[in-house]
Design an enzyme around this catalytic site. Structure first.
Site, PDB file in Angstrom:
ATOM      1  N   HIS A  62       0.836  -1.169  -0.042  1.00 19.34           N
ATOM      2  CA  HIS A  62      -0.015   0.015  -0.161  1.00 19.34           C
ATOM      3  C   HIS A  62       0.769   1.323  -0.184  1.00 19.34           C
ATOM      4  O   HIS A  62       1.111   1.857   1.024  1.00 19.34           O
ATOM      5  CB  HIS A  62      -0.906   0.037   1.260  1.00 19.34           C
ATOM      6  CG  HIS A  62      -1.912   1.218   1.308  1.00 19.34           C
ATOM      7  ND1 HIS A  62      -3.245   0.950   1.802  1.00 19.34           N
ATOM      8  CD2 HIS A  62      -1.862   2.334   0.517  1.00 19.34           C
ATOM      9  CE1 HIS A  62      -3.955   2.101   1.634  1.00 19.34           C
ATOM     10  NE2 HIS A  62      -3.189   2.961   0.985  1.00 19.34           N
ATOM     11  N   ASN A  65       2.602   6.214  -5.061  1.00 23.22           N
ATOM     12  CA  ASN A  65       3.742   6.337  -5.751  1.00 23.22           C
ATOM     13  C   ASN A  65       3.643   7.618  -6.392  1.00 23.22           C
ATOM     14  O   ASN A  65       4.496   8.152  -6.934  1.00 23.22           O
ATOM     15  CB  ASN A  65       4.467   5.297  -6.434  1.00 23.22           C
ATOM     16  CG  ASN A  65       3.679   4.741  -7.675  1.00 23.22           C
ATOM     17  OD1 ASN A  65       2.359   4.333  -7.317  1.00 23.22           O
ATOM     18  ND2 ASN A  65       3.723   5.418  -8.785  1.00 23.22           N
ATOM     19  N   ASN A  96      -4.969   6.244  -7.286  1.00 22.55           N
ATOM     20  CA  ASN A  96      -5.298   7.606  -7.664  1.00 22.55           C
ATOM     21  C   ASN A  96      -4.274   8.497  -7.920  1.00 22.55           C
ATOM     22  O   ASN A  96      -3.725   9.437  -7.241  1.00 22.55           O
ATOM     23  CB  ASN A  96      -5.857   8.059  -6.065  1.00 22.55           C
ATOM     24  CG  ASN A  96      -4.950   7.936  -4.950  1.00 22.55           C
ATOM     25  OD1 ASN A  96      -3.960   7.038  -4.943  1.00 22.55           O
ATOM     26  ND2 ASN A  96      -5.177   8.678  -3.884  1.00 22.55           N
ATOM     27  N   LYS A 148      -9.189  -2.040  -6.565  1.00 21.22           N
ATOM     28  CA  LYS A 148      -9.467  -1.130  -5.337  1.00 21.22           C
ATOM     29  C   LYS A 148     -10.819  -0.466  -5.566  1.00 21.22           C
ATOM     30  O   LYS A 148     -11.048   0.161  -6.676  1.00 21.22           O
ATOM     31  CB  LYS A 148      -8.515  -0.319  -5.210  1.00 21.22           C
ATOM     32  CG  LYS A 148      -8.580   0.610  -3.891  1.00 21.22           C
ATOM     33  CD  LYS A 148      -7.411   1.190  -3.302  1.00 21.22           C
ATOM     34  CE  LYS A 148      -7.862   2.341  -2.222  1.00 21.22           C
ATOM     35  NZ  LYS A 148      -6.659   2.965  -1.571  1.00 21.22           N
ATOM     36  N   HIS A 239      -5.713  -0.359   5.151  1.00 19.56           N
ATOM     37  CA  HIS A 239      -5.434   0.753   6.507  1.00 19.56           C
ATOM     38  C   HIS A 239      -6.483   0.819   7.324  1.00 19.56           C
ATOM     39  O   HIS A 239      -7.164   1.642   8.043  1.00 19.56           O
ATOM     40  CB  HIS A 239      -5.308   1.961   5.867  1.00 19.56           C
ATOM     41  CG  HIS A 239      -6.352   2.524   5.074  1.00 19.56           C
ATOM     42  ND1 HIS A 239      -7.717   2.594   5.104  1.00 19.56           N
ATOM     43  CD2 HIS A 239      -6.020   3.165   3.802  1.00 19.56           C
ATOM     44  CE1 HIS A 239      -8.204   3.243   4.082  1.00 19.56           C
ATOM     45  NE2 HIS A 239      -7.222   3.601   3.337  1.00 19.56           N
ATOM     46  N   ASP A 313       0.530   2.824   3.655  1.00 20.91           N
ATOM     47  CA  ASP A 313      -0.160   4.006   3.125  1.00 20.91           C
ATOM     48  C   ASP A 313       0.712   5.091   2.742  1.00 20.91           C
ATOM     49  O   ASP A 313       0.191   6.166   2.939  1.00 20.91           O
ATOM     50  CB  ASP A 313      -1.480   4.316   3.906  1.00 20.91           C
ATOM     51  CG  ASP A 313      -2.588   5.009   3.264  1.00 20.91           C
ATOM     52  OD1 ASP A 313      -2.247   5.234   2.009  1.00 20.91           O
ATOM     53  OD2 ASP A 313      -3.470   5.374   4.025  1.00 20.91           O
ATOM     54  N   HIS A 317       3.051  14.291   0.218  1.00 24.27           N
ATOM     55  CA  HIS A 317       2.398  15.506  -0.164  1.00 24.27           C
ATOM     56  C   HIS A 317       3.482  16.711   0.066  1.00 24.27           C
ATOM     57  O   HIS A 317       4.321  16.366   0.845  1.00 24.27           O
ATOM     58  CB  HIS A 317       1.299  16.164   0.459  1.00 24.27           C
ATOM     59  CG  HIS A 317       0.289  14.690   0.241  1.00 24.27           C
ATOM     60  ND1 HIS A 317      -0.527  14.929  -1.018  1.00 24.27           N
ATOM     61  CD2 HIS A 317      -0.546  14.061   1.095  1.00 24.27           C
ATOM     62  CE1 HIS A 317      -1.533  13.958  -0.789  1.00 24.27           C
ATOM     63  NE2 HIS A 317      -1.409  13.302   0.546  1.00 24.27           N
TER      64      HIS A 317
HETATM   65  O1  DOR Z   1      -4.692  10.256   3.936  1.00 24.78           O
HETATM   66  C1  DOR Z   1      -4.929   9.673   2.851  1.00 24.78           C
HETATM   67  N1  DOR Z   1      -4.185   9.811   1.822  1.00 24.78           N
HETATM   68  N2  DOR Z   1      -5.956   8.552   2.573  1.00 24.78           N
HETATM   69  C2  DOR Z   1      -6.166   8.116   1.453  1.00 24.78           C
HETATM   70  O2  DOR Z   1      -6.844   7.295   1.196  1.00 24.78           O
HETATM   71  C3  DOR Z   1      -5.465   8.465   0.284  1.00 24.78           C
HETATM   72  C4  DOR Z   1      -3.900   9.257   0.465  1.00 24.78           C
HETATM   73  C5  DOR Z   1      -3.402  10.048  -0.617  1.00 24.78           C
HETATM   74  O3  DOR Z   1      -3.517   9.633  -1.682  1.00 24.78           O
HETATM   75  O4  DOR Z   1      -2.567  11.049  -0.234  1.00 24.78           O
HETATM   76 ZN    ZN Z   2      -3.846   4.643   0.783  1.00 27.83          ZN
END
Ligand code: DOR
Ligand code: ZN
Length: 460
Positions: A62, A65, A96, A148, A239, A313, A317
């Site tokens: 999980h 990338n 995503n 997913k 998660h 996870d 960012h």
């Molecule tokens: O906190 C999160 N960030 N939860 C998610 O489900 C997606 C992830 C992200 O892609 O930044």
């Molecule tokens: Zn995630």
């Protein structure tokens, strides 16, 4: 016989037990032998592990990338550089991205970029939305590891399918034999409380956590288990953040539904107090829970076995998106998620040091079991002769503190683990017989990592 590589002078640990003063031999990227020094062949290269612990390469199923499309946050090269430095030999990317990985050509693009950039081996999920239900057989054919569905709104704004569409998707996915994982939060509950809290002028990071209550997670787990019991689909809960949701998973397993689950190091390590102490950098979805939920996650999830896998996870960012300079500023302006690839092994080894689980239990949940759940076993996650020579070599006694996010290898490394202290650290990472991380440096080449071909592995 002379082989390519022997890793010597280590304690070899698998879920079945440990062998001190042992080593592994590698030929053509696969394991040729595991055993005592006298049982191992001569090698062109000897790697002295200096008494460290060698385990099957850690498998993180999980990670976000971010490539294609969101390379300003992270890309395959930087994510897998962090993986190598974190002792992780296989990663699975989330869909995503931009474009969203919802069509065979988008998946092909993601694989192509991974082949060009990755330092460690990789795979990818594909997302199911109301728009692509008819493509499920094609996405399977295109080589996706699994599927997913996002049940509630989260980063990337992938719209959740409705319950009827989910049932239809589940039936189609059952035909493929692959597993379907969920971002399991009830979107209507979250949207309601988000709007309510915003209208009331609540803006603290802890308000974000409370806008996504445990019931939203537990209900989503229970509903998907009910659906899977109807359709016979293999499902997975990504998660899992709370003891309540872990209990729901346990009840599903008890009913005979093929439901697997993962939790992350941050839900096991922190309580929601971290949002009061560190603010928006610790904001994530689902949120970090209170002490009572964390305790039950340990009791039911880890000790009683509702949780199959550990994964991060890993969700990079930028510092601006995470409001690093204004950690207690209006939380609705901040984004959710933070990195984890370089702290997951140290966190788990710290728990081992504290006696909360054994090395064997750690390896099972962090290498063997994820490979089994996602159909990559025994190629990944085992030390069986003939399988990929992926090893994570750790010093379980090394005490250290993550002083700054600058020590991490991701493009953007905001993490609530900055300032935390650990016992245990990866010292070397080996992927298919190549040392990709050693003595604190990523020494492997970008592009060495390759897609894990799951056709010849057995799903569980
Ligand atoms: O906190 C999160 N960030 N939860 C998610 O489900 C997606 C992830 C992200 O892609 O930044
Ligand atoms: Zn995630």
């Amino acid at each position: 016989m002379t082989v390519d590589l022997v890793v010597e002078n280590c304690t070899v640990v698998t879920p079945a037990g440990r062998t001190p003063d042992a080593g592994v031999a590698v030929e053509d990227g696969t394991i040729a032998a595991v055993g005592r020094p006298e049982q191992l062949p001569d090698a062109d290269r000897a790697f002295d592990a200096d008494g460290a612990v060698l385990v099957p390469g850690i498998v993180d199923c999980h990670i976000h990338n971010r490539e294609p499309g969101l390379e300003y946050k992270e890309d395959w090269e930087s994510a897998t550089r962090a993986a190598a430095a974190g002792g992780v030999t296989t990663v699975v990317g989330m869909p995503n991205t931009d474009p969203v990985i919802d069509r065979p050509d988008h998946l092909a693009l993601k694989f192509e970029r991974g082949e060009a950039g990755a330092h460690v081996d990789f795979q990818s999920y594909v997302v199911v939305t109301s728009e692509n239900l008819g493509l499920i057989p094609d996405l399977d054919e295109a080589g996706a590891l699994g599927f997913k569905i996002f049940l509630g709104s989260t980063v990337g704004d992938v719209p959740p399918p409705n319950d009827g569409e989910i049932l239809e998707a589940m039936a189609a996915i059952a035909e493929t034999g692959k597993r379907l994982g969920f971002h399991e939060e009830n979107g209507e509950i979250i949207d309601h409380y988000t709007e309510r809290f915003q209208a009331e002028g609540k803006t603290d990071p802890i308000d974000h956590a409370h806008s996504r209550p445990v019931i939203a997670e537990r209900e989503a787990v229970e509903r998907m288990i009910t659906f899977a019991a109807e359709t016979g689909t293999k499902i997975h809960m990504f998660h899992v953040s709370s003891g309540s949701a872990a209990e729901a998973v346990a009840r599903g397993k008890g009913r005979g539904v093929d439901v697997t689950a993962e939790t992350t190091p941050h839900y096991l390590w922190f309580t929601e107090d971290v949002l009061r102490e560190k603010g928006n950098p610790a904001r994530i979805q689902p949120p970090i829970r209170d002490a009572e939920e964390r305790q039950r996650l340990w009791d039911v999830g880890m000790d009683e076995g509702a949780i199959d896998c550990i994964a991060t996870d890993h969700a990079p960012h930028t510092p601006e998106e995470k409001m690093v300079d204004n950690p207690f500023g209006n939380t609705w302006d901040a984004i959710s998620g933070f990195v984890g690839l370089e702290t997951e092994v140290p966190v788990m080894l710290t728990f081992v040091d504290e006696g909360r689980l054994t090395l064997e239990e750690w390896v099972y949940r962090h290498a063997t079991r994820p490979a089994q759940v996602w159909g990559m076993y025994p190629k990944k996650g085992s030390l069986q002769v003939g399988t990929d020579a992926d090893f994570t070599i750790v010093d379980p006694d090394r005490e250290w503190t993550l002083a700054s996010s600058d020590e991490l290898h991701s493009k953007n490394s905001v993490s609530p683990f900055v300032g935390e202290s650990f016992v245990g650290k990866p010292v070397a990472t080996v992927v298919r017989g190549e040392v990709v991380f050693e003595d604190g440096d990523v020494v492997g080449e970008s592009g060495y990592g390759t897609r894990v071909d799951v056709d010849d592995s057995s799903a569980e």
